[in-house]
Design an enzyme around this catalytic site. Structure first.
Site, PDB file in Angstrom:
ATOM      1  N   ASP A 143       0.851  -1.166   0.000  1.00 16.00           N
ATOM      2  CA  ASP A 143       0.000   0.000   0.000  1.00 16.00           C
ATOM      3  C   ASP A 143       0.903   1.236   0.000  1.00 16.00           C
ATOM      4  OD1 ASP A 143      -2.432   1.490   0.287  1.00 16.00           O
ATOM      5  OD2 ASP A 143      -1.961   1.733   2.408  1.00 16.00           O
ATOM      6  N   ASP A 170      -0.318   5.164   0.963  1.00 19.67           N
ATOM      7  CA  ASP A 170      -0.613   6.091   2.056  1.00 19.67           C
ATOM      8  C   ASP A 170      -0.559   5.377   3.399  1.00 19.67           C
ATOM      9  OD1 ASP A 170      -1.201   8.494   0.521  1.00 19.67           O
ATOM     10  OD2 ASP A 170      -2.981   7.445  -0.184  1.00 19.67           O
ATOM     11  N   LYS A 186      -8.811  -3.017  -2.702  1.00 22.51           N
ATOM     12  CA  LYS A 186      -8.602  -3.900  -1.567  1.00 22.51           C
ATOM     13  C   LYS A 186      -9.774  -3.780  -0.598  1.00 22.51           C
ATOM     14  CE  LYS A 186      -5.053  -1.393  -0.971  1.00 22.51           C
ATOM     15  NZ  LYS A 186      -3.849  -0.701  -0.468  1.00 22.51           N
ATOM     16  N   ASP A 200      -1.091  -0.825   6.072  1.00 26.10           N
ATOM     17  CA  ASP A 200      -1.318  -0.207   7.380  1.00 26.10           C
ATOM     18  C   ASP A 200      -2.748  -0.413   7.865  1.00 26.10           C
ATOM     19  OD1 ASP A 200      -2.228   1.697   5.297  1.00 26.10           O
ATOM     20  OD2 ASP A 200      -2.686   2.981   7.014  1.00 26.10           O
TER      21      ASP A 200
END
Length: 319
Positions: A43, A45, A235, A260
């Site tokens: 990922d 961000d 996702k 995250d």
């Protein structure tokens, strides 16, 4: 039994629901773990950058993965940028990537419509990140930009003339999301033949001192008023698994998903049978992992990553 065999057996037990701190392993065990995957999906961000700032050590880790011969892909639910725009940002922040390293939801949405032979017009709730990807595959679109009530609500409703060529609605992040856009999209979706696509269902963006509603908030508003469920590109939807396996020839057992968010990144990894690593620089933390691991609900326990670290940069000494 050799040390490496014992280490391998220990790592093999770190499959589902383990939630182990990777930093608690020995350097030899961490190296063996690093050798257990050939492909890295990450990922963006909250994992490698926040806003326009790279996270400490993240560029070096990503670049080292690439230099060491691992396939690497940024897998982002962010639909506001095209793949070339993601590359431009990543390169400025120090990541040695090209367009072939980027998998975005805007790209996936356009590719999905292309794959089903779509030839009509798309009503878009979103940004130019989506419409530029539609342009790239030759699909017409309308709806981008501000659209607010003009005069009274009754006047606005009466003046709306649906475009008979609209055959799909794509809902992504739209800073101009409005009642009028919701009305128009729901009206198109009232026709069951119109395809309903959501780029992702992220609830919010990882910001330190305020809440920025995510695309999932907009998608859920459309689900409510259209009384329909979308095809979700991002996702943790398994649609991405199919694209990755088909287009990039990856072995799920030797693929690592880094994220995250437990409910998107880690769950995607579980849905695709990938290994999973959570970093605590975004949404979810070690205390969340502990809470999920204690749940009696298998769906909640599925949110537990195989391993976690405070930040991605902590891997640098081992690469």
């Amino acid at each position: 039994m050799s040390f490496l065999t014992r280490s391998f057996n220990r790592l093999s037990r770190m499959s589902k629901y383990s939630g182990q701190n990777l930093g608690s392993l020995s350097p030899a065990e961490i190296k063996q773990w690093l050798d257990s995957f050939d492909t890295v999906l990450t990922d963006c961000d909250g994992v490698i950058w926040v806003d326009n700032n790279p996270l400490p050590g993240a560029p070096e880790v990503i670049n080292r993965f690439i230099a060491n011969g691992k396939k690497l892909f940024f897998v982002t639910n962010n639909s506001t940028k095209t793949r070339p725009e993601f590359v431009e940002k990543a390169v400025k922040l120090g990541f040695n990537v090209t367009i072939d390293n980027i998998i975005s939801t805007a790209y996936l949405a356009a590719q999905y419509l292309k794959s089903v032979g779509f030839s009509k017009t798309v009503y878009t709730i979103g940004s130019t990140g989506i419409t530029k990807e539609l342009d790239a595959v030759g699909i017409r679109h309308i709806g981008i930009g501000p659209d607010t009530i003009q005069g009274s609500l009754a006047d606005t409703v009466a003046s709306f003339v649906p475009d008979p060529d609209v055959g799909a609605v794509i809902v992504g992040f739209d800073e101009h999301f409005s009642f009028v856009k919701m009305m128009k999209a729901a009206s198109y979706l009232n026709n069951p033949d119109v395809i309903f696509i959501g780029t992702n269902t992220d609830e919010r963006f990882p910001m330190p001192d305020r809440v920025i509603p995510g695309t999932g908030s907009i998608v859920q508003a459309m689900v409510t008023c259209s009384e329909r469920e979308p095809i979700v590109m991002g996702k943790p939807n398994p649609h991405i698994c199919e694209i990755i396996r088909r287009e990039y020839d990856v072995d799920p057992a030797r693929t690592l998903m880094i994220g995250d968010r437990c409910n998107t990144d880690i769950l995607l990894g579980k849905n695709c049978d990938f290994q999973t690593l959570l970093v605590e620089t975004g949404i979810h933390k070690a205390e969340d992992i502990a809470k999920y691991g204690q749940s009696e609900d298998p769906a909640v326990r599925a949110l537990v990553p195989d391993v976690y670290l405070p930040k991605l940069g902590d891997l640098l000494p081992y690469l």
